[in-house]
Design a protein around this motif. Structure first.
Motif, PDB file in Angstrom:
ATOM      1  N   UNK A 335       0.837  -1.212   0.000  1.00  0.00           N
ATOM      2  CA  UNK A 335       0.000   0.000   0.000  1.00  0.00           C
ATOM      3  C   UNK A 335       0.866   1.254   0.000  1.00  0.00           C
ATOM      4  N   UNK A 336       0.560   2.175  -0.930  1.00  0.00           N
ATOM      5  CA  UNK A 336       1.275   3.454  -0.957  1.00  0.00           C
ATOM      6  C   UNK A 336       0.864   4.308   0.242  1.00  0.00           C
ATOM      7  N   UNK A 337      -0.391   4.184   0.627  1.00  0.00           N
ATOM      8  CA  UNK A 337      -0.864   4.984   1.762  1.00  0.00           C
ATOM      9  C   UNK A 337      -0.160   4.554   3.052  1.00  0.00           C
ATOM     10  N   UNK A 338       0.010   3.234   3.227  1.00  0.00           N
ATOM     11  CA  UNK A 338       0.735   2.751   4.417  1.00  0.00           C
ATOM     12  C   UNK A 338       2.152   3.311   4.421  1.00  0.00           C
ATOM     13  N   UNK A 339       2.788   3.321   3.248  1.00  0.00           N
ATOM     14  CA  UNK A 339       4.154   3.850   3.121  1.00  0.00           C
ATOM     15  C   UNK A 339       4.171   5.330   3.519  1.00  0.00           C
ATOM     16  N   UNK A 340       3.204   6.079   3.010  1.00  0.00           N
ATOM     17  CA  UNK A 340       3.139   7.528   3.284  1.00  0.00           C
ATOM     18  C   UNK A 340       2.920   7.785   4.772  1.00  0.00           C
ATOM     19  N   UNK A 341       2.059   6.997   5.394  1.00  0.00           N
ATOM     20  CA  UNK A 341       1.788   7.187   6.823  1.00  0.00           C
ATOM     21  C   UNK A 341       3.033   6.885   7.666  1.00  0.00           C
ATOM     22  N   UNK A 342       3.754   5.879   7.233  1.00  0.00           N
ATOM     23  CA  UNK A 342       4.921   5.412   7.984  1.00  0.00           C
ATOM     24  C   UNK A 342       6.082   6.402   7.886  1.00  0.00           C
ATOM     25  N   UNK A 343       6.244   6.971   6.686  1.00  0.00           N
ATOM     26  CA  UNK A 343       7.448   7.778   6.422  1.00  0.00           C
ATOM     27  C   UNK A 343       7.110   8.796   5.338  1.00  0.00           C
ATOM     28  N   UNK A 344       6.539   9.940   5.777  1.00  0.00           N
ATOM     29  CA  UNK A 344       6.067  10.918   4.793  1.00  0.00           C
ATOM     30  C   UNK A 344       7.193  11.463   3.923  1.00  0.00           C
ATOM     31  N   UNK A 345       8.309  11.837   4.554  1.00  0.00           N
ATOM     32  CA  UNK A 345       9.413  12.412   3.763  1.00  0.00           C
ATOM     33  C   UNK A 345       9.954  11.385   2.783  1.00  0.00           C
ATOM     34  N   UNK A 346      10.115  10.161   3.278  1.00  0.00           N
ATOM     35  CA  UNK A 346      10.635   9.097   2.417  1.00  0.00           C
ATOM     36  C   UNK A 346       9.690   8.822   1.254  1.00  0.00           C
ATOM     37  N   UNK A 347       8.390   8.836   1.553  1.00  0.00           N
ATOM     38  CA  UNK A 347       7.408   8.578   0.498  1.00  0.00           C
ATOM     39  C   UNK A 347       7.462   9.671  -0.568  1.00  0.00           C
ATOM     40  N   UNK A 348       7.521  10.935  -0.131  1.00  0.00           N
ATOM     41  CA  UNK A 348       7.498  12.029  -1.101  1.00  0.00           C
ATOM     42  C   UNK A 348       8.758  12.013  -1.966  1.00  0.00           C
ATOM     43  N   UNK A 349       9.867  11.593  -1.373  1.00  0.00           N
ATOM     44  CA  UNK A 349      11.112  11.487  -2.147  1.00  0.00           C
ATOM     45  C   UNK A 349      10.955  10.375  -3.204  1.00  0.00           C
ATOM     46  N   UNK A 350      10.404   9.254  -2.748  1.00  0.00           N
ATOM     47  CA  UNK A 350      10.163   8.115  -3.659  1.00  0.00           C
ATOM     48  C   UNK A 350       9.199   8.523  -4.777  1.00  0.00           C
ATOM     49  N   UNK A 351       8.144   9.254  -4.397  1.00  0.00           N
ATOM     50  CA  UNK A 351       7.148   9.672  -5.388  1.00  0.00           C
ATOM     51  C   UNK A 351       7.786  10.566  -6.452  1.00  0.00           C
ATOM     52  N   UNK A 352       8.607  11.521  -5.995  1.00  0.00           N
ATOM     53  CA  UNK A 352       9.304  12.400  -6.957  1.00  0.00           C
ATOM     54  C   UNK A 352      10.126  11.564  -7.936  1.00  0.00           C
ATOM     55  N   UNK A 353      10.811  10.561  -7.402  1.00  0.00           N
ATOM     56  CA  UNK A 353      11.628   9.702  -8.286  1.00  0.00           C
ATOM     57  C   UNK A 353      10.740   8.987  -9.302  1.00  0.00           C
ATOM     58  N   UNK A 354       9.580   8.497  -8.851  1.00  0.00           N
ATOM     59  CA  UNK A 354       8.663   7.789  -9.755  1.00  0.00           C
ATOM     60  C   UNK A 354       8.169   8.710 -10.872  1.00  0.00           C
ATOM     61  N   UNK A 355       7.858   9.957 -10.494  1.00  0.00           N
ATOM     62  CA  UNK A 355       7.353  10.904 -11.499  1.00  0.00           C
ATOM     63  C   UNK A 355       8.455  11.237 -12.503  1.00  0.00           C
ATOM     64  N   UNK A 356       9.680  11.343 -12.007  1.00  0.00           N
ATOM     65  CA  UNK A 356      10.811  11.593 -12.923  1.00  0.00           C
ATOM     66  C   UNK A 356      10.945  10.415 -13.893  1.00  0.00           C
ATOM     67  N   UNK A 357      10.826   9.182 -13.359  1.00  0.00           N
ATOM     68  CA  UNK A 357      10.911   7.989 -14.228  1.00  0.00           C
ATOM     69  C   UNK A 357       9.857   8.084 -15.327  1.00  0.00           C
ATOM     70  N   UNK A 358       8.617   8.383 -14.922  1.00  0.00           N
ATOM     71  CA  UNK A 358       7.509   8.415 -15.896  1.00  0.00           C
ATOM     72  C   UNK A 358       7.753   9.483 -16.951  1.00  0.00           C
TER      73      UNK A 358
END
Ligand code: SF4
Ligand code: SF4
Length: 391
Positions: A335-358
């Motif tokens: 779950x992406x939401x579980x990831x975000x709840x657990x580690x917001x900064x880490x999730x947002x960094x990961x999300x930025x990387x995913x958007x760059x990939x796309x």
């Protein structure tokens, strides 16, 4: 050789012509060596649907009696070569006359080969494929996915390149010269025979040892036996869901326990929970009811149910709030939401990387798009592989 079988695992509709061409040419080429064979398809879904994993088989034998003996079976129990024409299928395939997720190498015999068309490095593909307890080989034909669908034939040489590589990895099935002669008879394009020969020379072959690969137990479930059938036909309605993964608030619909759909997916949505305005459009429009409503009123797509259609990205009004990303880069369905709840900064960094990939994949023409077409894919494939004769 007595009897040798190969399978082509493809995505329903989109790669049907490609897979059929490969298997038919194997059988025609086998005849040139005095053998006999048959080619047939099996759908993963009936009628065959876009993106659903499906298979074609080619079986070659030394004489008709041997061949007939094998035809009593619905499909071969083992194959010398598993040909994979879309590398996201390496994660396993679902909904193909079996129940649960079938590892891509399930039918590959000990010492056999999984032959994949891919631009991914070998280690990334091995990481996706489930662990086997016998050794086998992984072979890669360098190139992007080719889409030759039900009604179109995309003449990008992928089929002949696979046949050339097949002669290398499974010489006792059919030899290279028989393939080349058959290809020459079927086409007046001399470059095709050339592409087959070059694939023969260039295909990589690497051993995969027992224990290497994805250690996860593939999803499975028990089939009800015929003695469990009730009287008449009962189609139970979907029960009302309750709570959000056991927590308070939110909403999670009840989902099909056995048909998960995720192996259909070649892209997945990633969600920015920080910019989501809770407009509900993704939740309303998702054709597969994938979105769980979180206790905060956010929307989290269930990755076991999502088939990657991209509707949620299209309807979301907030820029980059839902972004479809190539499935190749993900390792699990968590779950992406579980990831975000657990580690917001880490999730947002990961999300930025995913958007760059796309975005970068779209820019260089290598990314997928909804509906499994790819921007500029053919051009990129030619550049990468020199298909059209760059000796
Ligand atoms: S891509 Fe989006 S709309 Fe399509 S199935 Fe997945 S969550 Fe639903
Ligand atoms: S469509 Fe976008 S903004 Fe609206 S609820 Fe879904 S993710 Fe949030």
């Amino acid at each position: 050789m007595a009897v040798t079988a190969v399978e082509v695992v493809y995505r329903g509709i989109f790669q049907k012509s490609l897979s059929r061409n490969i298997c038919r040419t194997i059988v025609l080429a086998a005849r040139k060596e005095g053998k006999i064979g048959t080619a047939f398809g099996r759908y993963g879904d009936s009628p065959e649907r876009n993106g659903i994993p499906a298979k074609y088989f080619a079986i070659v034998a030394d004489d008709p009696t041997e061949l007939e003996e094998t035809l009593a079976a619905y499909e071969p129990k083992e194959v010398a070569v598993t040909i994979v024409v879309d590398d996201t299928l390496c994660k396993g395939v679902e909904s193909w006359a079996w129940y649960g997720l079938q590892p891509i190498n399930e039918l590959t015999v000990e010492g056999g080969t999984v032959l994949v068309t891919s631009i991914q490095p070998e280690e990334d593909l091995v990481k996706d494929m489930h662990v086997k307890d016998v050794p086998y080989n992984l072979s890669i034909i360098k190139g992007a996915k080719s889409f030759s669908g039900l009604w179109v034939y995309k003449d990008d040489h992928t089929d002949v390149r696979i046949l050339g590589a097949l002669a290398k990895v499974c010489p006792n099935l059919v030899g290279l010269e028989a393939y080349v002669d058959t290809i020459a008879e079927q086409s007046d394009d001399e470059l095709k025979a050339h592409s087959a020969r070059r694939a023969y020379d260039r295909v990589s072959v690497s051993p995969v040892e027992p224990g290497q690969g994805n250690p996860e137990e593939p999803f499975s479930f028990d089939k009800p036996g015929w003695t469990k059938m009730g009287e008449a036909i009962v189609i139970p309605g979907i029960e009302v869901g309750g709570g959000f993964r056991g927590g308070e608030g939110g909403y999670q619909p009840v989902r099909n326990d056995v048909f998960k759909k995720f192996s259909t997916r070649t892209m997945r949505p990633v969600i920015n929970f920080e910019t989501c305005t809770k407009c509900t459009l993704c939740w309303l429009q998702c054709p597969d009811s994938c979105f769980d409503v979180t206790p905060e009123g956010l929307y989290d797509s269930d990755m076991e149910s999502c088939c990657g259609c991209g509707v949620c990205e299209d309807v979301c009004p907030v820029p980059d709030c839902v972004t479809m990303v190539n499935e190749e880069v993900f390792d699990d369905n968590s779950s992406q939401h579980d990831h975000w709840k657990r580690d917001r900064d880490g999730y947002m960094k990961w999300l930025d990387e995913m958007i760059v990939v796309a975005k970068s994949e779209k820019e260089v023409g290598a990314g997928r798009s909804h509906g499994f077409r790819e921007w500029g894919e053919y051009q990129k494939q030619i550049e990468m592989t020199g298909v059209a004769g760059d000796d």
